[in-house]
Design an enzyme around this catalytic site. Sequence first.
Site, PDB file in Angstrom:
ATOM      1  N   ASN A   9       0.873  -1.168   0.000  1.00  0.00           N
ATOM      2  CA  ASN A   9       0.000   0.000   0.000  1.00  0.00           C
ATOM      3  C   ASN A   9       0.912   1.219   0.000  1.00  0.00           C
ATOM      4  O   ASN A   9       1.483   1.562   1.024  1.00  0.00           O
ATOM      5  CB  ASN A   9      -0.902  -0.017   1.249  1.00  0.00           C
ATOM      6  CG  ASN A   9      -1.782   1.217   1.332  1.00  0.00           C
ATOM      7  OD1 ASN A   9      -1.810   2.032   0.410  1.00  0.00           O
ATOM      8  ND2 ASN A   9      -2.497   1.365   2.451  1.00  0.00           N
ATOM      9  N   LYS A  11       0.157   4.212  -0.295  1.00  0.00           N
ATOM     10  CA  LYS A  11      -0.493   5.394   0.302  1.00  0.00           C
ATOM     11  C   LYS A  11      -0.253   6.616  -0.612  1.00  0.00           C
ATOM     12  O   LYS A  11      -0.236   6.454  -1.829  1.00  0.00           O
ATOM     13  CB  LYS A  11       0.003   5.596   1.736  1.00  0.00           C
ATOM     14  CG  LYS A  11      -0.173   4.319   2.576  1.00  0.00           C
ATOM     15  CD  LYS A  11       0.028   4.499   4.045  1.00  0.00           C
ATOM     16  CE  LYS A  11      -0.198   3.174   4.751  1.00  0.00           C
ATOM     17  NZ  LYS A  11      -0.049   3.266   6.201  1.00  0.00           N
ATOM     18  N   HIS A  97      -9.474   1.302   4.857  1.00  0.00           N
ATOM     19  CA  HIS A  97      -8.215   1.505   5.587  1.00  0.00           C
ATOM     20  C   HIS A  97      -8.474   2.475   6.742  1.00  0.00           C
ATOM     21  O   HIS A  97      -9.239   3.429   6.608  1.00  0.00           O
ATOM     22  CB  HIS A  97      -7.139   2.050   4.639  1.00  0.00           C
ATOM     23  CG  HIS A  97      -5.778   1.982   5.227  1.00  0.00           C
ATOM     24  ND1 HIS A  97      -5.340   2.887   6.183  1.00  0.00           N
ATOM     25  CD2 HIS A  97      -4.761   1.110   5.045  1.00  0.00           C
ATOM     26  CE1 HIS A  97      -4.110   2.554   6.546  1.00  0.00           C
ATOM     27  NE2 HIS A  97      -3.734   1.479   5.872  1.00  0.00           N
ATOM     28  N   GLU A  99      -6.820   4.825   7.859  1.00  0.00           N
ATOM     29  CA  GLU A  99      -6.538   6.235   7.541  1.00  0.00           C
ATOM     30  C   GLU A  99      -7.732   6.873   6.830  1.00  0.00           C
ATOM     31  O   GLU A  99      -8.052   8.043   7.051  1.00  0.00           O
ATOM     32  CB  GLU A  99      -5.262   6.333   6.689  1.00  0.00           C
ATOM     33  CG  GLU A  99      -4.031   6.049   7.545  1.00  0.00           C
ATOM     34  CD  GLU A  99      -2.847   5.466   6.793  1.00  0.00           C
ATOM     35  OE1 GLU A  99      -2.823   5.489   5.549  1.00  0.00           O
ATOM     36  OE2 GLU A  99      -1.920   4.977   7.468  1.00  0.00           O
ATOM     37  N   GLU A 169      -5.415  -4.670  10.473  1.00  0.00           N
ATOM     38  CA  GLU A 169      -4.327  -3.717  10.700  1.00  0.00           C
ATOM     39  C   GLU A 169      -4.592  -2.949  11.996  1.00  0.00           C
ATOM     40  O   GLU A 169      -5.385  -1.988  11.988  1.00  0.00           O
ATOM     41  CB  GLU A 169      -4.256  -2.716   9.547  1.00  0.00           C
ATOM     42  CG  GLU A 169      -3.967  -3.333   8.212  1.00  0.00           C
ATOM     43  CD  GLU A 169      -3.356  -2.323   7.253  1.00  0.00           C
ATOM     44  OE1 GLU A 169      -2.233  -2.561   6.815  1.00  0.00           O
ATOM     45  OE2 GLU A 169      -3.992  -1.303   6.964  1.00  0.00           O
ATOM     46  N   GLY A 175       2.738   2.277  10.765  1.00  0.00           N
ATOM     47  CA  GLY A 175       3.726   3.349  10.611  1.00  0.00           C
ATOM     48  C   GLY A 175       4.446   3.713  11.900  1.00  0.00           C
ATOM     49  O   GLY A 175       5.123   4.732  11.967  1.00  0.00           O
ATOM     50  N   SER A 215       3.563  -2.118  10.343  1.00  0.00           N
ATOM     51  CA  SER A 215       5.015  -2.192  10.570  1.00  0.00           C
ATOM     52  C   SER A 215       5.597  -3.554  10.203  1.00  0.00           C
ATOM     53  O   SER A 215       6.526  -4.036  10.852  1.00  0.00           O
ATOM     54  CB  SER A 215       5.358  -1.820  12.021  1.00  0.00           C
ATOM     55  OG  SER A 215       4.981  -0.489  12.286  1.00  0.00           O
TER      56      SER A 215
HETATM   57  P1  13P Z   1       3.140   0.309   7.632  1.00  0.00           P
HETATM   58  O1  13P Z   1       3.613  -0.990   7.048  1.00  0.00           O
HETATM   59  O2  13P Z   1       3.900   1.505   7.131  1.00  0.00           O
HETATM   60  O3  13P Z   1       3.034   0.254   9.129  1.00  0.00           O
HETATM   61  O4  13P Z   1       1.637   0.540   7.081  1.00  0.00           O
HETATM   62  C1  13P Z   1       0.732  -0.491   7.192  1.00  0.00           C
HETATM   63  C2  13P Z   1      -0.469  -0.116   6.436  1.00  0.00           C
HETATM   64  O5  13P Z   1      -1.212   0.765   6.814  1.00  0.00           O
HETATM   65  C3  13P Z   1      -0.718  -0.823   5.172  1.00  0.00           C
HETATM   66  O6  13P Z   1      -2.003  -0.563   4.700  1.00  0.00           O
END
Ligand code: 13P
Length: 252
Positions: A9, A11, A97, A99, A169, A175, A215
Site C-alpha cells: 500500500n 499510500k 483503511h 486512515e 491492521e 507506521g 510495521s
Molecule cells: P506500515 O507498514 O507503514 O506500518 O503501514 C501499514 C499499512 O497501513 C498498510 O495498509
Amino acid sequence: MRKKIVAGNWKCNTTLAEGIALAKQVSNLVAEKGAKDVVVVLGTPFTHLASVATAVDLSRVSVSAQNCAAEAKGAFTGEVSVSMIQSTGATYVILGHSERREYYHETSETLNKKVALTLAQGLTPIYCCGEALAIREAGTENAFVKKQLEETVFNLSAEDFGKIVIAYEPIWAIGTGRTASSQQAQDMLSFIRQLIAKKYNQNIAAECSILYGGSCSPANAQELFSQPDIDGGLIGGASLKADDFLAIINAY
Ligand code: 13P
C-alpha cells in the site's frame, strides 16, 4: 480460494515516474527471485494505476487502487469509480483503511456501497479492519473488530464473501515501528476466522485469505507469516523499497 498475498500500500507516496520505476523494479525482482505461490499486489495512487499496470508483468504482479467512489458514476467531482479503476487493468481495491476511516470519515454505510460496487465489477476488495491503541489497552479489540465486520462485510452473501480478502491492521502498529507480536496477530486472525465460520461456514472460513498489516518488515515477516492463520501482509512503508518488499514476499 485461500491464497498467500503480499500487498503493498503505497499510500500518498511517489510521483508517477517514481511509481513506475518502483513497479518495474518489483516486477523484475518478482520474476527473477519471487516466491511463485505468493500473490503480489501493488496498491498505487489512482494516478499511477494505468501506467503501473502497463509497466509490470501482470501474470506475476497485480495492481490495486487504495479507495473507490461510493457511486457507480455521475456528478461526483473528484471521485474515481470502480469501472474507471477496472479500465486501468487494476484488479484489487483496498477498502476501509483506518486512515480513510479516520481522516475522511469513511463509515460502514459508505464502505458497504464501495464493497458492493467493487464486487459487482468483478474486482477484489481488500477489506481493512483493526482497532486503535485505546481499544487494545481496554482489552476490547475483539468486540471492536467483530462490530466492524458485522456492520460491513458480514452483510454479504456467502458467495460474495468468498471473493473478498480481509486485512487486519491494528492502528497502533501502522507506521509506528511497533508491530503486533506474531501471537497478537495470530490470535486476532484466528478470532476473525472463527467469526467467519460462525457467520457463514467452516469451508468459507478456511478459504478466506486474511492478512496482517502494521510495521511489517523484512525483519519480522517470516515470524508473522509462520503463524497458521496469517495468509500474508498489507505492507505500507516497506513496500516503497523494492528490495524490502521482495524480502517480505520471500519470507514464506
Ligand atoms: P506500515 O507498514 O507503514 O506500518 O503501514 C501499514 C499499512 O497501513 C498498510 O495498509
